[in-house]
Design an enzyme around this catalytic site. Structure first.
Site, PDB file in Angstrom:
ATOM      1  N   HIS A 282       0.859  -1.203   0.000  1.00  0.00           N
ATOM      2  CA  HIS A 282       0.000   0.000   0.000  1.00  0.00           C
ATOM      3  C   HIS A 282       0.885   1.241   0.000  1.00  0.00           C
ATOM      4  CE1 HIS A 282      -3.500   2.402   0.536  1.00  0.00           C
ATOM      5  NE2 HIS A 282      -3.831   2.126   1.763  1.00  0.00           N
ATOM      6  N   HIS A 321      -2.409  -2.074  -9.706  1.00  0.00           N
ATOM      7  CA  HIS A 321      -3.389  -1.432  -8.829  1.00  0.00           C
ATOM      8  C   HIS A 321      -4.668  -2.249  -8.843  1.00  0.00           C
ATOM      9  CE1 HIS A 321      -5.856   1.698  -6.994  1.00  0.00           C
ATOM     10  NE2 HIS A 321      -4.730   2.282  -6.653  1.00  0.00           N
ATOM     11  N   ASP A 377       2.825   5.439  -6.613  1.00  0.00           N
ATOM     12  CA  ASP A 377       4.087   5.290  -5.872  1.00  0.00           C
ATOM     13  C   ASP A 377       5.311   5.142  -6.753  1.00  0.00           C
ATOM     14  OD1 ASP A 377       2.086   3.456  -3.632  1.00  0.00           O
ATOM     15  OD2 ASP A 377       3.027   5.391  -3.216  1.00  0.00           O
TER      16      ASP A 377
HETATM   17  C1  SDX Z   1      -1.461   2.230  -3.306  1.00  0.00           C
HETATM   18  O1  SDX Z   1      -6.193   0.950  -3.296  1.00  0.00           O
HETATM   19  C2  SDX Z   1      -5.674   2.126  -3.502  1.00  0.00           C
HETATM   20  O2  SDX Z   1      -6.328   3.048  -3.983  1.00  0.00           O
HETATM   21  C3  SDX Z   1      -4.256   2.264  -3.035  1.00  0.00           C
HETATM   22  C4  SDX Z   1      -3.575   3.583  -3.412  1.00  0.00           C
HETATM   23  C5  SDX Z   1      -4.163   4.761  -2.644  1.00  0.00           C
HETATM   24  O3  SDX Z   1      -4.071   5.892  -3.152  1.00  0.00           O
HETATM   25  O4  SDX Z   1      -4.637   4.534  -1.478  1.00  0.00           O
HETATM   26  O5  SDX Z   1      -3.688   3.824  -4.805  1.00  0.00           O
HETATM   27  C6  SDX Z   1      -2.085   3.553  -3.025  1.00  0.00           C
HETATM   28  O6  SDX Z   1      -1.429   1.382  -2.464  1.00  0.00           O
HETATM   29  C7  SDX Z   1      -0.927   1.965  -4.703  1.00  0.00           C
HETATM   30  C8  SDX Z   1      -0.352   0.517  -4.859  1.00  0.00           C
HETATM   31  C9  SDX Z   1       1.069   0.494  -4.301  1.00  0.00           C
HETATM   32  N1  SDX Z   1       1.569  -0.890  -4.241  1.00  0.00           N
HETATM   33  C10 SDX Z   1       2.541  -1.332  -5.064  1.00  0.00           C
HETATM   34  O7  SDX Z   1       3.034  -0.688  -5.983  1.00  0.00           O
HETATM   35  C11 SDX Z   1       3.027  -2.750  -4.756  1.00  0.00           C
HETATM   36  C12 SDX Z   1       3.163  -3.540  -6.057  1.00  0.00           C
HETATM   37  N2  SDX Z   1       1.802  -3.746  -6.595  1.00  0.00           N
HETATM   38  C13 SDX Z   1       1.148  -4.929  -6.215  1.00  0.00           C
HETATM   39  O8  SDX Z   1       1.567  -5.715  -5.166  1.00  0.00           O
HETATM   40  C14 SDX Z   1      -0.323  -5.049  -6.632  1.00  0.00           C
HETATM   41  O9  SDX Z   1      -0.408  -4.589  -7.924  1.00  0.00           O
HETATM   42  C15 SDX Z   1      -1.359  -4.327  -5.773  1.00  0.00           C
HETATM   43  C16 SDX Z   1      -1.224  -4.727  -4.362  1.00  0.00           C
HETATM   44  C17 SDX Z   1      -1.226  -2.860  -5.914  1.00  0.00           C
HETATM   45  C18 SDX Z   1      -2.727  -4.764  -6.296  1.00  0.00           C
HETATM   46  O10 SDX Z   1      -2.802  -6.097  -6.108  1.00  0.00           O
HETATM   47  P1  SDX Z   1      -4.090  -6.990  -6.516  1.00  0.00           P
HETATM   48  O11 SDX Z   1      -5.163  -6.148  -7.124  1.00  0.00           O
HETATM   49  O12 SDX Z   1      -4.427  -7.822  -5.340  1.00  0.00           O
HETATM   50  O13 SDX Z   1      -3.531  -7.831  -7.682  1.00  0.00           O
HETATM   51  P2  SDX Z   1      -2.828  -9.234  -7.473  1.00  0.00           P
HETATM   52  O14 SDX Z   1      -1.796  -9.153  -6.393  1.00  0.00           O
HETATM   53  O15 SDX Z   1      -3.875 -10.272  -7.365  1.00  0.00           O
HETATM   54  O16 SDX Z   1      -2.054  -9.402  -8.873  1.00  0.00           O
HETATM   55  C19 SDX Z   1      -2.735  -9.827 -10.045  1.00  0.00           C
HETATM   56  C20 SDX Z   1      -1.641 -10.439 -10.921  1.00  0.00           C
HETATM   57  C21 SDX Z   1      -0.811 -11.483 -10.186  1.00  0.00           C
HETATM   58  O17 SDX Z   1      -0.261 -12.338 -11.180  1.00  0.00           O
HETATM   59  P3  SDX Z   1      -0.949 -13.796 -11.439  1.00  0.00           P
HETATM   60  O18 SDX Z   1      -1.127 -14.462 -10.084  1.00  0.00           O
HETATM   61  O19 SDX Z   1      -2.277 -13.475 -12.109  1.00  0.00           O
HETATM   62  O20 SDX Z   1       0.018 -14.530 -12.333  1.00  0.00           O
HETATM   63  O21 SDX Z   1      -0.694  -9.406 -11.286  1.00  0.00           O
HETATM   64  C22 SDX Z   1       0.563  -9.711 -10.702  1.00  0.00           C
HETATM   65  C23 SDX Z   1       0.328 -10.719  -9.600  1.00  0.00           C
HETATM   66  O22 SDX Z   1       1.483 -11.545  -9.411  1.00  0.00           O
HETATM   67  N3  SDX Z   1       1.074  -8.447 -10.184  1.00  0.00           N
HETATM   68  C24 SDX Z   1       2.324  -8.044 -10.288  1.00  0.00           C
HETATM   69  C25 SDX Z   1       2.360  -6.772  -9.704  1.00  0.00           C
HETATM   70  N4  SDX Z   1       1.143  -6.444  -9.256  1.00  0.00           N
HETATM   71  C26 SDX Z   1       0.342  -7.484  -9.550  1.00  0.00           C
HETATM   72  N5  SDX Z   1       3.414  -8.657 -10.831  1.00  0.00           N
HETATM   73  C27 SDX Z   1       4.554  -7.932 -10.787  1.00  0.00           C
HETATM   74  N6  SDX Z   1       4.674  -6.698 -10.244  1.00  0.00           N
HETATM   75  C28 SDX Z   1       3.595  -6.092  -9.703  1.00  0.00           C
HETATM   76  N7  SDX Z   1       3.729  -4.903  -9.186  1.00  0.00           N
END
Ligand code: SDX
Length: 442
Positions: A282, A321, A377
């Site tokens: 997050h 996201h 971020d």
């Molecule tokens: C914020 O919710 C909000 O509005 C939050 C926010 C706010 O203003 O409050 O916008 C702020 O938290 C932004 C997000 C910051 N986090 C990151 O940058 C961390 C990296 N991103 C991820 O961990 C992920 O994308 C999330 C947590 C942001 C979202 O995760 P989801 O929606 O639960 O998606 P998921 O983990 O189920 O991923 C779906 C697929 C997976 O692959 P498969 O299992 O389908 O093979 O996408 C892949 C994940 O492995 N994936 C990524 C990835 N993010 C998702 N693979 C590589 N790098 C990534 N960053």
């Protein structure tokens, strides 16, 4: 709860349009469930039973991936189109023409302030920036290398003991007083935690400066007789604060609403929201992005890093996201703001690695298929580092502006007649009843 009806009882055997008809194949019974705002009420499913002893049907939705937990008029996001609006105003226009305090007023009150309202609002915030002297003593108890976000969370929680009247959450005037205190004091808490980690004297607020100018002064003031905040850095921070102010039902806000639904005071609820924001998935992601870029170290290492991510050996932090399946509109604005800051600070050498990561990721099937784009971020940390902030301070720079979002959502929850104490159900997967076995017999 909408009573079940048999489709056959409807005129010409057809249900009205704004419903779904569910057939329970275990019993052959049909249920007509009304659709409102594109949703059905989960409680309307409880009538679906196999017999009178049956508790009734629930939905199962881990992480609330497809569940609207509230109605809200504060922030609108269209993840597919990359749209973000606060109270209907596009984030691009607010970032361009507004400032953080005015945007905070808008998010909290629903309308842009008149000049008189803004003057009063700014005066009330600027004159609440001091912390009780005992809070300084409390902060001095932290280790010299304590993470600033841990200090921020603890100090916000501690403020509930300085303002015990804040537990009267049903009094609108009292709520507003605490809201103003939190918006006013979070930059002071943040600056004191920064100075603590640097082993420097705490700098008290200067009410002659703007909200972000005062914050920069409390961070950077050394021996200057009169500290003049850099106008480019002050404006950049204001824009970044606008972009981070609210984001509908994110993890931290969900925590604020859930904790606040027990009717605890806003300081305790906000400490919980900040704790959720601290997580690396997050708001802690901006800190992780810089660690990732530093670990990559050189643009020639980018292809190997990308391949490791695609093998599941880690994540491309700052990408992806839950809602945005397009470019996060905030990331676009932050990228432009970075160019302005770098003119003053010099370009952050890690920028070229970030740009190469983005270039490759936006054309690579792994990221394209999963609709992974840069989020808020990905670039913010590059600006913060160029402005001289330590990486550990980045989540605190997210929490300060998000304070108004958390409080606006908390207040909306309290005023929502449909809301009650948050208490989800579960699917029990544990042992059936069994008898206790005395220790000697085990
Ligand atoms: C914020 O919710 C909000 O509005 C939050 C926010 C706010 O203003 O409050 O916008 C702020 O938290 C932004 C997000 C910051 N986090 C990151 O940058 C961390 C990296 N991103 C991820 O961990 C992920 O994308 C999330 C947590 C942001 C979202 O995760 P989801 O929606 O639960 O998606 P998921 O983990 O189920 O991923 C779906 C697929 C997976 O692959 P498969 O299992 O389908 O093979 O996408 C892949 C994940 O492995 N994936 C990524 C990835 N993010 C998702 N693979 C590589 N790098 C990534 N960053």
């Amino acid at each position: 709860m909408t009573p079940a009806t048999n489709i056959q009882d409807k005129p010409n055997g057809k249900a009205p349009r704004e419903t779904v008809t569910i057939t329970d194949n275990r019993t052959g019974k049909q249920y007509e469930i009304p659709i409102t705002d594109g949703t059905i009420r989960a409680m309307d499913l409880r009538q679906i039973k196999v017999n009178d002893d049956d508790f009734g049907m629930m939905t199962y939705d881990p992480a609330l991936m497809n569940t609207a937990a509230t109605r809200s008029s504060i922030t609108y996001i269209d993840g597919d189109k990359g749209i973000l609006r606060y109270r209907g105003y596009p984030i691009e226009q607010l970032a361009e023409q507004s400032n953080y305090l005015e945007t905070a007023y808008l998010i909290l009150n629903g309308e842009l302030p008149t000049p008189a309202q803004y003057k009063d609002w700014e005066y009330r915030i600027i004159h609440r920036t001091f912390l009780h002297e005992n809070v300084k003593v409390l902060m001095q108890a932290f280790r010299y290398d304590a993470h600033p976000m841990g200090m921020f969370i603890s100090t916000v929680a501690a403020l509930s003991t300085y303002y015990p009247e804040s537990s009267d959450i049903h009094d609108p005037e009292n709520r507003l007083k605490q809201i103003i205190r939190l918006i006013a004091k979070t930059p002071t808490i943040a600056a004191f935690s920064y100075r603590h980690t640097r082993g420097l004297l705490y700098v008290y607020p200067d009410n002659d400066l703007s909200y972000t100018g005062n914050f920069l002064r409390m961070l950077d003031m050394m021996t200057q007789s009169k500290y003049e905040p850099d106008p480019v850095k002050t404006r950049a921070l204001d824009v970044l604060f606008i972009l981070h102010a609210d984001h509908e039902q994110n993890c931290g806000t969900n925590a604020m609403r859930a904790i606040g639904s027990s009717h605890v005071d806003p300081y305790s609820a906000m400490a919980g929201a900040a704790a959720a924001l601290y997580g690396p998935l997050h708001g802690g992601a901006n800190e992780e992005v810089l660690r990732m870029l530093t670990q990559i170290g050189n643009i020639k290492n980018v292809p190997d890093f990308i391949e490791r991510v695609k093998k599941g050996e880690g994540r491309l932090m700052g990408f992806g996201h839950r809602v945005y399946k397009n470019y996060d509109p905030r990331a676009k604005i932050i990228k432009r703001t970075a160019d302005e800051v770098f003119k003053v600070t010099g370009v952050n050498p890690l920028l070229e690695i970030a740009l190469e990561l983005e270039r490759i990721a936006l054309q690579d099937e792994y990221f394209v298929k999963r609709k992974l784009y840069p989020n808020v971020d990905f670039y913010s940390g590059l600006i913060y580092q160029a402005m001289g902030f330590p990486v550990t301070f980045f989540p605190v720079l997210f929490a300060i502006p998000r304070t108004v979002g958390w409080l606006a959502q908390w207040q909306e929850m309290l005023n929502d007649p449909e809301q009650k104490i948050a208490r989800p159900r579960q699917i029990y997967t544990g042992s059936a009843q069994r008898d206790y076995v005395p220790l000697a017999a085990r």
